[in-house]
Design an enzyme around this catalytic site. Structure first.
Site, PDB file in Angstrom:
ATOM      1  CG  ASN A   1      -0.398  -0.179   2.525  1.00  0.00           C
ATOM      2  OD1 ASN A   1       0.610  -0.853   2.672  1.00  0.00           O
ATOM      3  ND2 ASN A   1      -1.010   0.413   3.521  1.00  0.00           N
ATOM      4  CB  ILE A   2       1.714   3.650  -2.325  1.00  0.00           C
ATOM      5  CG1 ILE A   2       2.639   2.453  -2.642  1.00  0.00           C
ATOM      6  CG2 ILE A   2       2.461   4.970  -2.463  1.00  0.00           C
ATOM      7  CD1 ILE A   2       3.183   2.436  -4.051  1.00  0.00           C
ATOM      8  CD  GLU A   3      -1.444   4.793   4.582  1.00  0.00           C
ATOM      9  OE1 GLU A   3      -0.959   5.661   5.333  1.00  0.00           O
ATOM     10  OE2 GLU A   3      -2.136   3.836   4.996  1.00  0.00           O
TER      11      GLU A   3
ATOM     12  CB  CYS B   1      -5.313  -1.238  -1.582  1.00  0.00           C
ATOM     13  SG  CYS B   1      -6.622  -0.442  -0.665  1.00  0.00           S
TER      14      CYS B   1
ATOM     15  CD  GLU C   1      -5.441  -5.720  -1.348  1.00  0.00           C
ATOM     16  OE1 GLU C   1      -4.863  -4.615  -1.239  1.00  0.00           O
ATOM     17  OE2 GLU C   1      -6.192  -6.168  -0.478  1.00  0.00           O
TER      18      GLU C   1
ATOM     19  CB  CYS D   1     -10.979  -2.145   0.300  1.00  0.00           C
ATOM     20  SG  CYS D   1     -10.350  -1.447  -1.243  1.00  0.00           S
TER      21      CYS D   1
ATOM     22  CB  CYS E   1      -8.792  -4.122  -3.763  1.00  0.00           C
ATOM     23  SG  CYS E   1      -7.606  -2.796  -3.454  1.00  0.00           S
TER      24      CYS E   1
END
Ligand code: THU
Length: 129
Positions: free
Chosen positions: A42-44, A53, A55, A86, A89
Site C-alpha cells: 500500500n502507498i498512502e 491499496c 492489491e 476492500c 480492490c
C-alpha cells in the site's frame, strides 16, 4: 508455488509499504498462470484519498508489464483476523483476474482463503452492458 510461498512474497512486499498515516502495512502478491509473481504494497498519500491499496498496486504493476492471466493473489497484514481486500480492490481484481483464488495471511500463517466470486457476488463487469 505453494500458498505459503506466495504469502511469503506478500510479506516481503509489505516491508516497502508507505503507510505513515494509518501505520497499517499491507503486502500483496499475484501469481500468474506461468508462475511469475508480481507484488505490491500500500502507498498512502497526505491527501488520504489518493492512497492505493497493495492489491491494486500489484494488479496495475502486473498489467503494465503485460501480465493478464492470474491464478491467485495473496494478501498479508499484521492482524490476527484475516484482512480481506476492500471493495475497490475486489472490483479491480475481478476486472483483471476474474474468479481468482484469494489467500489471506498474517506474519506467521495463512488465515483464510476464498474465491473472489465469494467476496464479490453478482459483480458488475464488461459483460454487464
Ligand atoms: N489497505 C490495503 O492496502 N489493502 C487492503 O486490503 C485493506 C487496506 C491499506 C489502505 C491503507 O493504506 C491502509 O491499508 C489502511 O486502510
Amino acid at each position: 508455488m505453494t500458498h505459503d510461498e506466495l504469502l511469503d512474497a506478500a510479506r516481503k512486499a509489505r516491508w516497502y509499504a508507505h503507510a505513515p498515516y494509518s501505520h497499517f502495512q499491507v503486502g500483496a502478491a499475484l501469481l500468474t498462470l506461468t508462475g511469475d509473481v508480481i507484488t505490491g504494497c500500500n502507498i498512502e498519500n497526505a491527501t488520504y484519498g489518493l492512497t492505493l491499496c497493495a492489491e491494486r498496486v500489484a494488479v496495475f504493476k502486473a498489467v503494465s508489464e503485460g501480465q493478464r492471466h492470474f491464478r491467485a493473489v495473496a494478501i498479508v497484514a499484521d492482524t490476527e483476523a484475516p484482512t480481506p481486500p476492500c471493495g475497490a480492490c475486489r472490483q479491480i481484481l475481478w476486472e483483471f483476474c476474474g474468479d481468482v483464488e484469494v489467500v489471506l495471511g498474517n506474519l506467521e500463517k495463512m488465515t483464510a482463503r476464498y474465491q473472489l466470486s465469494e467476496l464479490l457476488p453478482l459483480p458488475f463487469d464488461g459483460r454487464s452492458f
